[in-house]
Write a protein that holds these residues in place. Sequence first.
Motif, PDB file in Angstrom:
ATOM      1  N   ALA A  94     110.234  47.734 -16.326  1.00  0.00           N
ATOM      2  CA  ALA A  94     109.156  46.756 -16.209  1.00  0.00           C
ATOM      3  C   ALA A  94     109.445  45.473 -16.962  1.00  0.00           C
ATOM      4  O   ALA A  94     108.949  44.398 -16.600  1.00  0.00           O
ATOM      5  CB  ALA A  94     107.844  47.364 -16.702  1.00  0.00           C
ATOM      6  N   GLY A  95     110.273  45.534 -18.001  1.00  0.00           N
ATOM      7  CA  GLY A  95     110.620  44.336 -18.752  1.00  0.00           C
ATOM      8  C   GLY A  95     111.466  43.351 -17.979  1.00  0.00           C
ATOM      9  O   GLY A  95     111.592  42.186 -18.382  1.00  0.00           O
ATOM     10  N   ASN A  96     112.042  43.791 -16.867  1.00  0.00           N
ATOM     11  CA  ASN A  96     112.831  42.898 -16.009  1.00  0.00           C
ATOM     12  C   ASN A  96     112.018  42.330 -14.853  1.00  0.00           C
ATOM     13  O   ASN A  96     112.565  41.600 -14.009  1.00  0.00           O
ATOM     14  CB  ASN A  96     114.033  43.646 -15.437  1.00  0.00           C
ATOM     15  CG  ASN A  96     114.960  44.167 -16.504  1.00  0.00           C
ATOM     16  OD1 ASN A  96     115.072  45.384 -16.699  1.00  0.00           O
ATOM     17  ND2 ASN A  96     115.627  43.266 -17.213  1.00  0.00           N
ATOM     18  N   ILE A  97     110.729  42.657 -14.794  1.00  0.00           N
ATOM     19  CA  ILE A  97     109.867  42.211 -13.696  1.00  0.00           C
ATOM     20  C   ILE A  97     108.838  41.227 -14.228  1.00  0.00           C
ATOM     21  O   ILE A  97     108.183  41.465 -15.249  1.00  0.00           O
ATOM     22  CB  ILE A  97     109.143  43.399 -13.035  1.00  0.00           C
ATOM     23  CG1 ILE A  97     110.149  44.470 -12.577  1.00  0.00           C
ATOM     24  CG2 ILE A  97     108.272  42.916 -11.885  1.00  0.00           C
ATOM     25  CD1 ILE A  97     111.070  44.033 -11.463  1.00  0.00           C
ATOM     26  N   PHE A  98     108.680  40.126 -13.510  1.00  0.00           N
ATOM     27  CA  PHE A  98     107.738  39.071 -13.880  1.00  0.00           C
ATOM     28  C   PHE A  98     106.903  38.744 -12.648  1.00  0.00           C
ATOM     29  O   PHE A  98     107.445  38.440 -11.580  1.00  0.00           O
ATOM     30  CB  PHE A  98     108.510  37.839 -14.351  1.00  0.00           C
ATOM     31  CG  PHE A  98     107.678  36.611 -14.584  1.00  0.00           C
ATOM     32  CD1 PHE A  98     106.816  36.526 -15.661  1.00  0.00           C
ATOM     33  CD2 PHE A  98     107.778  35.522 -13.719  1.00  0.00           C
ATOM     34  CE1 PHE A  98     106.055  35.389 -15.877  1.00  0.00           C
ATOM     35  CE2 PHE A  98     107.031  34.376 -13.930  1.00  0.00           C
ATOM     36  CZ  PHE A  98     106.164  34.313 -15.021  1.00  0.00           C
ATOM     37  N   ILE A  99     105.579  38.818 -12.783  1.00  0.00           N
ATOM     38  CA  ILE A  99     104.684  38.583 -11.653  1.00  0.00           C
ATOM     39  C   ILE A  99     104.356  37.089 -11.541  1.00  0.00           C
ATOM     40  O   ILE A  99     104.030  36.436 -12.539  1.00  0.00           O
ATOM     41  CB  ILE A  99     103.371  39.384 -11.798  1.00  0.00           C
ATOM     42  CG1 ILE A  99     103.679  40.877 -11.927  1.00  0.00           C
ATOM     43  CG2 ILE A  99     102.447  39.136 -10.606  1.00  0.00           C
ATOM     44  CD1 ILE A  99     104.390  41.491 -10.738  1.00  0.00           C
TER      45      ILE A  99
END
Length: 411
Positions: A94-99
């Motif tokens: 999740a730390g590599n995902i940005f909404i």
Amino acid sequence: MNPTDLFATRSSRMRASEIRELLKLLDQPDIISFAGGIPDPALFPKAAFAEAYAEILQGPGAGAALQYQVSEGYLPLRRWLAGEMGKLGVPCDAGNIFITSGSQQGLDYLGKLFLSPGDTALVTWPTYLGALQAFNAYEPRYDRLNPDGGNTTPAAYADAAAAAGGRVKLSYLVPDFANPSGATLSKAQREAVLDLSAELGTVVIEDAAYRALRYEGESVPPILALDCARSGGIENARTIYCGSFSKILAPGLRVGWICAPRVVVDKLVLMKQAADLHSPSINQIAIAHVAERAYDAQVSMLIESYRARRDALLGAMEAAMPAGVAWNRPEGGMFAWVTLPEGIDAAELLARSVREARVAFVPGAAFHADGSGRNTLRLSFTLADARAVNEGVPRLAALISSVLDARSAAA
């Protein structure tokens, strides 16, 4: 006082989107439009969203759904996306995902992050108009990215960028069913883009808005997956992957995402905090509910529907278009790319087509950073119903035939 005297220099590079202007034609019921690259609203999972919003607002988490959200985005949604990226060969968390508020915001942020005035962005000819609009505000120059190689060496790219007062910073491309051309890059072409970017020391922005919509052919790994395999993992990768729920679930909710090394995500979070704090909480939560329960089924349904519309459009063009007009057969996505005989200006043709044939499309020059490609046009088939195919294509073909006949008579 004249406010225009105070505008920043970057404002001179802001242009209206020809596509957004053409969408206004959809309000005219007699116009048959192949212009807007938009999904069919009849296929939106409306019942699933109605259930999701009701469940959210009537449940114990209603307050959180209406409250501020962390700038990175709703954690369960980011975890789901990390799992999906893992299925594509991109191990991440999740730390590599940005909404983002739609993938368009992601392109704007990436332009802001990497481009200084005078820097060079490598883009395909043609390329997505929205990317050019996003990058233009940061005053770059453009050079042509040719995934097949070509005669331009990495040194020539670097020298041209230096002569313009900057350096090559990024390569941008839509490798799967590209907007506007519908083309898909082979694995070898994707590897070549990575090789070029490695030699130039640049990032690759992989716009994957249409990747899920494959109708035929073998799937090709994302550039980011190839990058992770050769670099040892996402934290060492130079590729930044931009995704969107707009083409599959609902564009109006404006939820997209970026998958990237954490050092990039950290900077994007700072931009988000300064711009709009976070994407709407309730929309992110609703997207997470629907994606977890219905994403794969929705993709399967869209593939069946849009494949039939693509085939109908291609069949109608085969039956009606005059000799000298060429088009591709996209393996997926939303678009067919048409090349007219040299000397026919698609923008001029559009003016006549709207006036005489009542058919709209998008002229191809808008997708070329240098304004070339004037004899090309884009046709979107996602809204191509029976009337569009049976009436619109023959009308457009008849108009093109008349233009060619008039040119022959004048020769």
